[in-house]
Design an enzyme around this catalytic site. Structure first.
Site, PDB file in Angstrom:
ATOM      1  N   CYS A 162       0.892  -1.157   0.000  1.00 35.10           N
ATOM      2  CA  CYS A 162       0.000   0.000   0.000  1.00 35.10           C
ATOM      3  C   CYS A 162       0.932   1.209   0.000  1.00 35.10           C
ATOM      4  O   CYS A 162       2.103   1.094   0.341  1.00 35.10           O
ATOM      5  CB  CYS A 162      -0.850   0.067   1.256  1.00 35.10           C
ATOM      6  N   ARG A 164       2.112   0.786  -5.810  1.00 35.94           N
ATOM      7  CA  ARG A 164       2.154  -0.055  -4.618  1.00 35.94           C
ATOM      8  C   ARG A 164       0.821  -0.714  -4.306  1.00 35.94           C
ATOM      9  O   ARG A 164       0.722  -1.581  -3.436  1.00 35.94           O
ATOM     10  CB  ARG A 164       2.582   0.774  -3.405  1.00 35.94           C
ATOM     11  N   TRP A 221      -3.706  -1.904  -1.537  1.00 37.49           N
ATOM     12  CA  TRP A 221      -3.702  -3.241  -2.128  1.00 37.49           C
ATOM     13  C   TRP A 221      -4.300  -4.124  -1.036  1.00 37.49           C
ATOM     14  O   TRP A 221      -3.677  -4.378  -0.004  1.00 37.49           O
ATOM     15  CB  TRP A 221      -2.274  -3.669  -2.445  1.00 37.49           C
ATOM     16  N   ASN A 229       0.260   0.874   6.026  1.00 39.49           N
ATOM     17  CA  ASN A 229       0.801  -0.092   5.076  1.00 39.49           C
ATOM     18  C   ASN A 229       1.432  -1.205   5.888  1.00 39.49           C
ATOM     19  O   ASN A 229       2.310  -0.952   6.715  1.00 39.49           O
ATOM     20  CB  ASN A 229       1.861   0.583   4.188  1.00 39.49           C
ATOM     21  N   GLY A 230       0.955  -2.438   5.691  1.00 40.34           N
ATOM     22  CA  GLY A 230       1.481  -3.566   6.459  1.00 40.34           C
ATOM     23  C   GLY A 230       0.339  -4.454   6.911  1.00 40.34           C
ATOM     24  O   GLY A 230      -0.784  -4.351   6.393  1.00 40.34           O
ATOM     25  N   GLU A 243      11.212 -16.937 -16.302  1.00 44.54           N
ATOM     26  CA  GLU A 243      11.014 -15.495 -16.254  1.00 44.54           C
ATOM     27  C   GLU A 243      10.123 -15.022 -17.409  1.00 44.54           C
ATOM     28  O   GLU A 243       9.240 -14.187 -17.225  1.00 44.54           O
ATOM     29  CB  GLU A 243      12.378 -14.782 -16.270  1.00 44.54           C
ATOM     30  N   LYS A 285       6.548 -13.124 -16.851  1.00 47.63           N
ATOM     31  CA  LYS A 285       6.314 -11.807 -17.466  1.00 47.63           C
ATOM     32  C   LYS A 285       5.006 -11.840 -18.227  1.00 47.63           C
ATOM     33  O   LYS A 285       4.178 -10.956 -18.112  1.00 47.63           O
ATOM     34  CB  LYS A 285       7.485 -11.507 -18.413  1.00 47.63           C
ATOM     35  N   GLU A 325       1.737 -12.324 -15.910  1.00 47.06           N
ATOM     36  CA  GLU A 325       1.359 -11.236 -14.990  1.00 47.06           C
ATOM     37  C   GLU A 325       0.755 -10.039 -15.716  1.00 47.06           C
ATOM     38  O   GLU A 325      -0.100  -9.363 -15.157  1.00 47.06           O
ATOM     39  CB  GLU A 325       2.494 -10.829 -14.043  1.00 47.06           C
ATOM     40  N   HIS A 382       6.534 -35.749 -19.583  1.00 48.74           N
ATOM     41  CA  HIS A 382       6.116 -36.482 -18.385  1.00 48.74           C
ATOM     42  C   HIS A 382       4.738 -36.028 -17.920  1.00 48.74           C
ATOM     43  O   HIS A 382       4.392 -36.162 -16.753  1.00 48.74           O
ATOM     44  CB  HIS A 382       7.165 -36.337 -17.285  1.00 48.74           C
ATOM     45  N   LYS A 437       3.566  -3.619  -6.744  1.00 50.76           N
ATOM     46  CA  LYS A 437       5.000  -3.629  -7.014  1.00 50.76           C
ATOM     47  C   LYS A 437       5.806  -4.208  -5.859  1.00 50.76           C
ATOM     48  O   LYS A 437       6.758  -4.941  -6.051  1.00 50.76           O
ATOM     49  CB  LYS A 437       5.453  -2.206  -7.317  1.00 50.76           C
TER      50      LYS A 437
HETATM   51  O1  M6R Z   1      11.040  -6.372  -4.893  1.00 56.81           O
HETATM   52  P1  M6R Z   1      11.396  -7.807  -5.101  1.00 56.81           P
HETATM   53  O2  M6R Z   1      12.430  -8.005  -6.143  1.00 56.81           O
HETATM   54  O3  M6R Z   1      11.749  -8.519  -3.828  1.00 56.81           O
HETATM   55  O4  M6R Z   1      10.054  -8.459  -5.647  1.00 56.81           O
HETATM   56  C1  M6R Z   1       9.962  -9.835  -5.886  1.00 56.81           C
HETATM   57  C2  M6R Z   1       8.737 -10.160  -6.701  1.00 56.81           C
HETATM   58  O5  M6R Z   1       7.589  -9.725  -6.051  1.00 56.81           O
HETATM   59  C3  M6R Z   1       8.791  -9.514  -8.101  1.00 56.81           C
HETATM   60  O6  M6R Z   1       9.918  -9.913  -8.818  1.00 56.81           O
HETATM   61  C4  M6R Z   1       7.532  -9.882  -8.910  1.00 56.81           C
HETATM   62  O7  M6R Z   1       7.532 -11.254  -9.199  1.00 56.81           O
HETATM   63  C5  M6R Z   1       7.429  -9.044 -10.169  1.00 56.81           C
HETATM   64  N1  M6R Z   1       6.099  -8.567 -10.331  1.00 56.81           N
HETATM   65  C6  M6R Z   1       7.781  -9.776 -11.388  1.00 56.81           C
HETATM   66  O8  M6R Z   1       7.687  -8.972 -12.525  1.00 56.81           O
END
Ligand code: M6R
Length: 608
Positions: free
Chosen positions: A2, A27, A75, A101-102, A481, A485, A488, A504, A603
């Site tokens: 947040c 955030r 969030w 936030n938390g 990765e 990408k 998401e 498998h 984020k």
């Molecule tokens: O801030 P961080 O690198 O610790 O975040 C880790 C993951 O939350 C972050 O890489 C997330 O998977 C991204 N949205 C990927 O694009």
């Protein structure tokens, strides 16, 4: 997770709060709200939906008079995204307002106790407990009430608080959630992250765990959890506000992908001196490096994928055994940490709750810890024994691109350094790898120039239901990765498989026309990878291959081929990821989705 902001000063607070929230929307963006003291009462406006709903509702903040206020972009964790659950929250008689936030972990217990004392709650959130508890303890001295609340609540928090009785002060406190404060000519500000205050000041104070900041128009005072005053030094922010703006690009993600040649250079160049890798911040003697028996890497999401690449590179080059864990698993799996173990925590934000917990777990078990972190001064950067910064600058798009490629560079540098010290890399090989490293920025630039072809190709897959990624060895890491990408930001179901594993079970999902992306960059595995491509094509798959420029043979088997320039076999991930990033981006754009703020995500994941 947040974003919180707060302002006290000479100007109308609400427009400043909205502006700050707009910089923190990455955030969390399912609801937003503000509380402003209007000279008589604390007024709250909040709305489910994006920040623009609140902006419209308050006509850019103009309908909320007052020069002190707090704001929040959410969030949702406890309670669905709704007007009621949006922050700020009042205490019982609406004389105190709180943004948070938390997560307050013991909120149910506290809520029950407060209900038994006659308090009635208006939301399902954990945060409202803090507001009610503040009201319960408040006897005229806000600081005293805050300290009492800090002793009662468990979990993580960054709080912004205003009291109707003290209309010239914003109170702020944190534990395990980020918080900064700053002073401008016109007033004082709090925020979850630097971009929210950068327009007003470059000198910010990073609030540490269990510290309290008390802000008035022209002064900020700091206290510890015992209510004793403490001294703090501001830190000058060197990067420019433009770094956190779109700068003419349609999306932050596009801008950040295009910044990769620079961010890779920035992470690389200061650590190569006279042809040698110099990582001063590592603070390990050659003897300690030689004594290393094991490396553990713990991280989440893309940072975890960088870690998997790291495993191949460390093991291949330096012959040090590496275990890679999702941080959320590492922290609870009772890991075996022996002597001479290095634990590397990788994190863009430096605030990811699971990664931070993994770091603490590793420290408690006696390991030497190294954070590979992007955000300067973040929790992981502060708490790790050593920190190696990825110099990628602020990353705003939820889908990471430039921070991820910078993490890869940091890992290559470490692996080469370790390999060199341990006598595993001859001079010629070392020099040739340095040359290859230095070539990566220009090679990324070349790959970015191919964006139109990839966009055309991506447009064919806007309606895809499933897309698979396959690769062997280090190519599997890049497949993971690429797949993350894509899913998401495009909401297309996607999975990445080690190419040999597909038969498998998963191969049963391949239908006529299913797109399979095969990453094939390891020369010794070309033949094996081609067999896997044939297997899926026989079942109707359409195969896009990402491979080295010398592997033209693949055109006989794959349907669409993207070539990457020649580089060392351990560095191919840095190049192969670029077309995969572009592909995901253009699928998302083609579908008309919110590329930078995909649904359900945020984020920085500061909750477990
Ligand atoms: O801030 P961080 O690198 O610790 O975040 C880790 C993951 O939350 C972050 O890489 C997330 O998977 C991204 N949205 C990927 O694009």
């Amino acid at each position: 997770m947040c974003g919180i902001v707060g302002y006290i000063g000479k100007k109308q607070a609400a427009p400043i709060l909205l502006d700050g929230l707009s910089k923190l929307e990455y955030r969390g963006y399912d609801s937003a709200g503000m509380a402003v003291y209007d000279g008589k009462n604390i007024q709250i406006q909040k709305a489910a939906g994006r920040l623009k709903v609140l902006d419209e509702q308050t006509h850019g903040g103009s309908t909320m008079p007052g020069t002190i206020g707090i704001g929040h972009t959410r969030w949702a964790t406890h309670g669905a995204p709704s007007d009621n659950n949006a922050h700020p929250h009042y205490n019982q008689d609406e004389t105190i307002a709180v943004v948070h936030n938390g997560i307050i972990e013991n909120y149910l217990k506290l809520r029950k106790k407060l209900i038994a004392k006659g308090y009635s709650f208006r939301s399902e959130t954990d945060t409202e407990v803090v507001a009610m508890l503040l009201g319960y303890y408040y006897k005229g001295d806000p600081l005293e009430a805050i300290v009492k609340v800090m002793h009662r609540v468990e979990g993580s928090y960054a709080l912004g608080i205003i009291f109707a009785d003290h209309p010239d002060v914003v109170y702020s406190v944190r534990k395990d959630s980020p918080l900064i404060v700053g002073q401008s000519e016109d007033g004082s500000l709090i925020a979850s992250d630097v971009p929210a205050v950068l327009k007003y000041t470059r000198d910010v104070y990073f609030i540490q765990n269990e510290e309290i900041a008390v802000l008035s128009e022209d002064k900020i005072t700091f206290y510890n959890i015992d209510g004793e005053e403490i001294e703090k030094e501001p830190k000058r922010i060197e990067w420019d506000i433009n770094a956190a703006e779109k700068g003419g690009y349609a999306h932050f993600m596009l801008k950040e992908m295009n910044e990769q040649p620079k961010t890779v250079s920035d992470t690389l160049n200061p650590r190569i001196k006279d042809g040698q890798i110099v990582i001063d911040e590592l603070g390990m003697s050659d003897e300690e490096i030689r004594a290393l028996r094991k490396i553990h890497i713990a991280a989440c999401g893309s940072a975890y994928h960088a870690g998997i690449t790291g495993k191949y590179v460390f093991e291949g080059l330096a012959r040090i055994p590496v275990e890679v864990d999702l941080a959320s698993e590492f922290r609870y799996r009772d890991p075996i940490i022996e002597e001479n173990t290095l634990v590397i925590i990788i994190s863009q934000s430096g605030e990811t709750a699971d990664s931070l917990a993994a770091l603490r777990e590793a420290k408690q078990r006696g390991a030497l810890t190294l954070g590979i972190v992007n955000v300067v001064g973040s929790s992981i950067a502060r708490e790790a024994d050593r920190v190696m910064y990825t110099l990628a600058g602020p990353e705003i798009a939820v889908a990471t691109t430039k921070a991820y490629t910078a993490q890869l560079i940091a890992l290559y540098l470490l692996a080469m350094k370790f390999a060199g010290v341990r006598g595993r890399l001859g001079n010629d090989a070392y020099a040739s790898m340095i040359k290859d490293l230095k070539a990566i920025p220009a090679q990324i630039q070349m790959l970015l120039a191919n964006k139109e072809d990839i966009q055309r190709f991506a447009n064919r897959y806007l309606a895809a239901r499933d897309i698979f990624f396959i690769g062997r060895g280090i190519d599997h890491a890049i497949s993971l990765e690429g797949s993350l990408k894509l899913k998401e930001i495009s909401y297309i179901h996607s999975e990445a498989y080690a190419a040999g594993e597909l038969k498998h079970g998963t191969i049963s999902l391949i239908e006529e026309g299913t797109l399979v992306t095969a990453v094939v960059t390891q020369e010794d595995l070309y033949k094996k990878a081609i067999s896997n491509i044939v297997e899926v094509r026989t079942r109707g798959a359409f195969v896009m291959a990402v491979t080295n420029e010398d592997n033209t043979e693949i055109e006989k088997t794959a349907d669409y081929v993207i070539y990457i320039p020649k580089t060392n076999r351990y560095f191919t991930n840095s190049l192969a990821i670029v077309p995969l990033q572009l592909f995901s981006y253009y699928v998302s754009v083609g579908k008309g989705l919110d590329v930078d703020k995909p649904r359900n995500l945020a984020k920085s994941v500061t909750v477990e």
